[in-house]
Design a protein around this motif. Structure first.
Motif, PDB file in Angstrom:
ATOM      1  N   THR A   1       0.924  -0.968  -0.002  1.00 21.22           N
ATOM      2  CA  THR A   1       0.032  -0.435  -0.476  1.00 21.22           C
ATOM      3  C   THR A   1       0.422   1.080  -0.203  1.00 21.22           C
ATOM      4  O   THR A   1       0.274   2.618  -0.098  1.00 21.22           O
ATOM      5  N   THR A   2       2.118   1.490   1.053  1.00 17.93           N
ATOM      6  CA  THR A   2       3.199   2.472   0.473  1.00 17.93           C
ATOM      7  C   THR A   2       4.074   2.098  -0.146  1.00 17.93           C
ATOM      8  O   THR A   2       4.598   3.757  -1.035  1.00 17.93           O
ATOM      9  N   ALA A   3       4.415   1.739  -1.478  1.00 17.47           N
ATOM     10  CA  ALA A   3       5.780   1.253  -2.387  1.00 17.47           C
ATOM     11  C   ALA A   3       5.031   1.636  -3.479  1.00 17.47           C
ATOM     12  O   ALA A   3       3.740   1.300  -3.550  1.00 17.47           O
ATOM     13  N   PRO A   4       6.395   2.282  -3.931  1.00 12.21           N
ATOM     14  CA  PRO A   4       6.030   2.756  -5.531  1.00 12.21           C
ATOM     15  C   PRO A   4       5.754   1.233  -6.116  1.00 12.21           C
ATOM     16  O   PRO A   4       6.864   0.171  -6.256  1.00 12.21           O
ATOM     17  N   LEU A   5       5.344   0.739  -7.296  1.00  8.41           N
ATOM     18  CA  LEU A   5       4.171   0.024  -7.787  1.00  8.41           C
ATOM     19  C   LEU A   5       4.089   0.054  -8.876  1.00  8.41           C
ATOM     20  O   LEU A   5       3.829   0.768  -9.978  1.00  8.41           O
ATOM     21  N   PRO A   6       3.728  -1.313 -10.116  1.00 12.21           N
ATOM     22  CA  PRO A   6       3.594  -0.721 -10.998  1.00 12.21           C
ATOM     23  C   PRO A   6       2.187  -0.464 -11.673  1.00 12.21           C
ATOM     24  O   PRO A   6       1.488  -1.244 -10.219  1.00 12.21           O
ATOM     25  N   ALA A   7       1.899   0.043 -12.549  1.00 11.24           N
ATOM     26  CA  ALA A   7      -0.104   0.531 -12.732  1.00 11.24           C
ATOM     27  C   ALA A   7      -0.937   0.095 -12.324  1.00 11.24           C
ATOM     28  O   ALA A   7      -2.563  -0.331 -11.840  1.00 11.24           O
ATOM     29  N   ASP A   8      -0.819  -1.783 -13.025  1.00 12.27           N
ATOM     30  CA  ASP A   8      -1.590  -3.003 -13.059  1.00 12.27           C
ATOM     31  C   ASP A   8      -1.470  -4.186 -12.926  1.00 12.27           C
ATOM     32  O   ASP A   8      -0.687  -4.471 -13.335  1.00 12.27           O
ATOM     33  N   ILE A   9      -1.855  -4.169 -11.312  1.00 12.11           N
ATOM     34  CA  ILE A   9      -0.837  -5.090 -10.370  1.00 12.11           C
ATOM     35  C   ILE A   9      -2.150  -6.043  -9.744  1.00 12.11           C
ATOM     36  O   ILE A   9      -3.576  -5.496  -9.593  1.00 12.11           O
ATOM     37  N   LYS A  10      -2.143  -7.407  -9.575  1.00 12.26           N
ATOM     38  CA  LYS A  10      -3.147  -8.573  -9.078  1.00 12.26           C
ATOM     39  C   LYS A  10      -2.671  -8.212  -7.950  1.00 12.26           C
ATOM     40  O   LYS A  10      -1.129  -8.676  -7.675  1.00 12.26           O
ATOM     41  N   VAL A  11      -3.263  -8.469  -6.981  1.00 12.06           N
ATOM     42  CA  VAL A  11      -2.962  -8.595  -5.038  1.00 12.06           C
ATOM     43  C   VAL A  11      -3.676  -9.338  -4.609  1.00 12.06           C
ATOM     44  O   VAL A  11      -4.554  -8.712  -4.248  1.00 12.06           O
ATOM     45  N   SER A  12      -3.025 -10.627  -4.409  1.00  9.48           N
ATOM     46  CA  SER A  12      -3.820 -11.705  -3.146  1.00  9.48           C
ATOM     47  C   SER A  12      -2.836 -12.310  -1.970  1.00  9.48           C
ATOM     48  O   SER A  12      -2.033 -11.961  -1.793  1.00  9.48           O
ATOM     49  N   ASP A  13      -4.186 -12.218  -0.610  1.00  9.20           N
ATOM     50  CA  ASP A  13      -3.833 -12.796  -0.028  1.00  9.20           C
ATOM     51  C   ASP A  13      -2.484 -13.948   0.480  1.00  9.20           C
ATOM     52  O   ASP A  13      -3.398 -15.160  -0.210  1.00  9.20           O
ATOM     53  N   ALA A  14      -1.384 -13.507   1.016  1.00 12.50           N
ATOM     54  CA  ALA A  14      -1.290 -15.234   1.579  1.00 12.50           C
ATOM     55  C   ALA A  14      -1.329 -15.255   3.018  1.00 12.50           C
ATOM     56  O   ALA A  14      -2.292 -15.486   3.662  1.00 12.50           O
ATOM     57  N   HIS A  15      -0.041 -15.818   3.082  1.00 14.11           N
ATOM     58  CA  HIS A  15      -0.190 -16.118   4.854  1.00 14.11           C
ATOM     59  C   HIS A  15      -0.158 -15.069   5.533  1.00 14.11           C
ATOM     60  O   HIS A  15      -0.054 -14.222   5.438  1.00 14.11           O
ATOM     61  N   SER A  16      -0.690 -15.146   6.838  1.00 15.74           N
ATOM     62  CA  SER A  16      -0.940 -13.959   8.364  1.00 15.74           C
ATOM     63  C   SER A  16       0.232 -13.988   8.858  1.00 15.74           C
ATOM     64  O   SER A  16       1.253 -15.253   8.972  1.00 15.74           O
ATOM     65  N   GLU A  17       0.975 -12.346   8.940  1.00 20.97           N
ATOM     66  CA  GLU A  17       2.245 -12.028   9.741  1.00 20.97           C
ATOM     67  C   GLU A  17       1.463 -11.727  10.313  1.00 20.97           C
ATOM     68  O   GLU A  17       0.760 -10.498  11.206  1.00 20.97           O
ATOM     69  N   ILE A  18       2.561 -11.328  11.668  1.00 28.73           N
ATOM     70  CA  ILE A  18       2.765 -10.940  12.764  1.00 28.73           C
ATOM     71  C   ILE A  18       3.388  -9.543  13.602  1.00 28.73           C
ATOM     72  O   ILE A  18       4.574  -9.644  13.029  1.00 28.73           O
ATOM     73  N   VAL A  19       3.041  -8.652  14.196  1.00 28.24           N
ATOM     74  CA  VAL A  19       3.891  -7.553  14.145  1.00 28.24           C
ATOM     75  C   VAL A  19       3.525  -7.564  15.722  1.00 28.24           C
ATOM     76  O   VAL A  19       3.521  -7.820  16.564  1.00 28.24           O
TER      77      VAL A  19
END
Length: 294
Positions: free
Chosen positions: A86-104
């Protein structure tokens, strides 16, 4: 003349066959032997099995470097934590899929601060700074949180080159920079449950504790798919990686998703039929693997 026509037909046939096979699928993962690498290998093989493309798995420094490599076109698919997406510059047309959960994880020394939320207090923020590793996903998270909640605006961040150096400062409670002593409250670490790096646990396991992050300020943030970016969770005993907890047996914290980011540019030069083949292979390849590790 007839020979020329035959040669032309052969060349067109060869050209058509070449265009039907996608270019090598470059997959940015993480450190050698790490979970991002093994996940990328599994997903990449599931995709290329159905497309006929070659798989090239690139070892990287993790989420932040992956975002840059994806943006630069050096890889076409990558794994990264959701707030980097959500914060880094990325290509304009991307597909984002959820993977595993991570702990902060909030990790602090005995002289540090046991609750991340206490850093909202100006008197605490004036005394302590956050430790963070340059280029890490945890640095992205702490910067995102400071930007989200203006009560943390006075917070200072001290960056280190690696987790060992950061853990050393957290364990002793301070670091000296340019002859100035800086008190260290603690640091964030983002990872799978129970998988804190040995750079932290092996030499500093008796000096570093797991604290809490119970501030509600970040609960409304959204990810790239407009789903909750950070969700409340707890650090259960099996996720503590041998570290002791300083507040409760299962400290409150946040979790977020690792995500698989695919650059749609990868298949756009293919013919329509091959585009559909690649898109289906990407969807099936990602979903078949991530369901097994969620």
């Amino acid at each position: 003349m007839k020979a020329t026509h035959i040669l032309l037909a052969v060349l067109l046939t060869i050209s058509g066959l070449a265009s039907a096979t996608p270019a090598p699928l470059t997959f940015c993962t993480g450190g050698e032997g790490g979970f991002y690498e093994s996940l990328g290998q599994a997903i990449g093989k599931a995709i290329t099995k159905n497309t006929g493309a070659q798989l090239e798995v690139l070892n990287t420094g993790g989420s932040v470097e992956n975002a840059q490599l994806l943006k630069d076109g050096d890889c076409r698919i990558a794994i990264m934590q959701a707030d980097v997406v959500t914060t880094a510059p990325l290509p304009a047309d991307i597909k984002v899929s959820d993977a595993h959960s991570e702990i902060v994880y909030w990790l602090h020394g005995k002289a540090g601060v046991d609750d991340f939320g206490k850093m909202e207090d100006d008197s605490v923020a004036e005394k302590y700074a956050f430790a963070a590793v340059s280029g890490s996903g945890a640095l992205v998270t702490v910067k995102n949180w400071v930007a989200t909640d203006k009560d943390y605006e006075g917070a200072r961040i001290v960056e280190f080159d690696d987790w060992y150096s950061a853990a050393e400062a957290v364990a002793q409670g301070y670091v000296s920079r340019a002859g100035v002593r800086i008190e260290i409250a603690g640091m964030l670490y983002v990872g799978r449950a129970g998988k804190i790096t040995t750079d932290i646990t092996e030499d500093f396991g008796n000096q570093i504790l797991i604290g809490e992050i119970n501030d509600d300020s970040f609960a409304n943030a959204k990810d790239a798919n407009n789903n909750p970016l950070y969700t409340h969770c707890s650090v259960e005993t099996q996720a503590a990686t041998g570290l002791k907890t300083s507040t409760t047996l299962a400290p409150d914290t946040y979790c977020l998703r690792a995500q698989v980011v695919y650059d749609n540019e990868y298949h756009k030069d293919l013919a329509s039929k091959e585009q559909r083949t690649v898109r289906r292979a990407v969807d099936k390849g990602i979903n078949s693997i991530v369901k097994a590790v969620r």
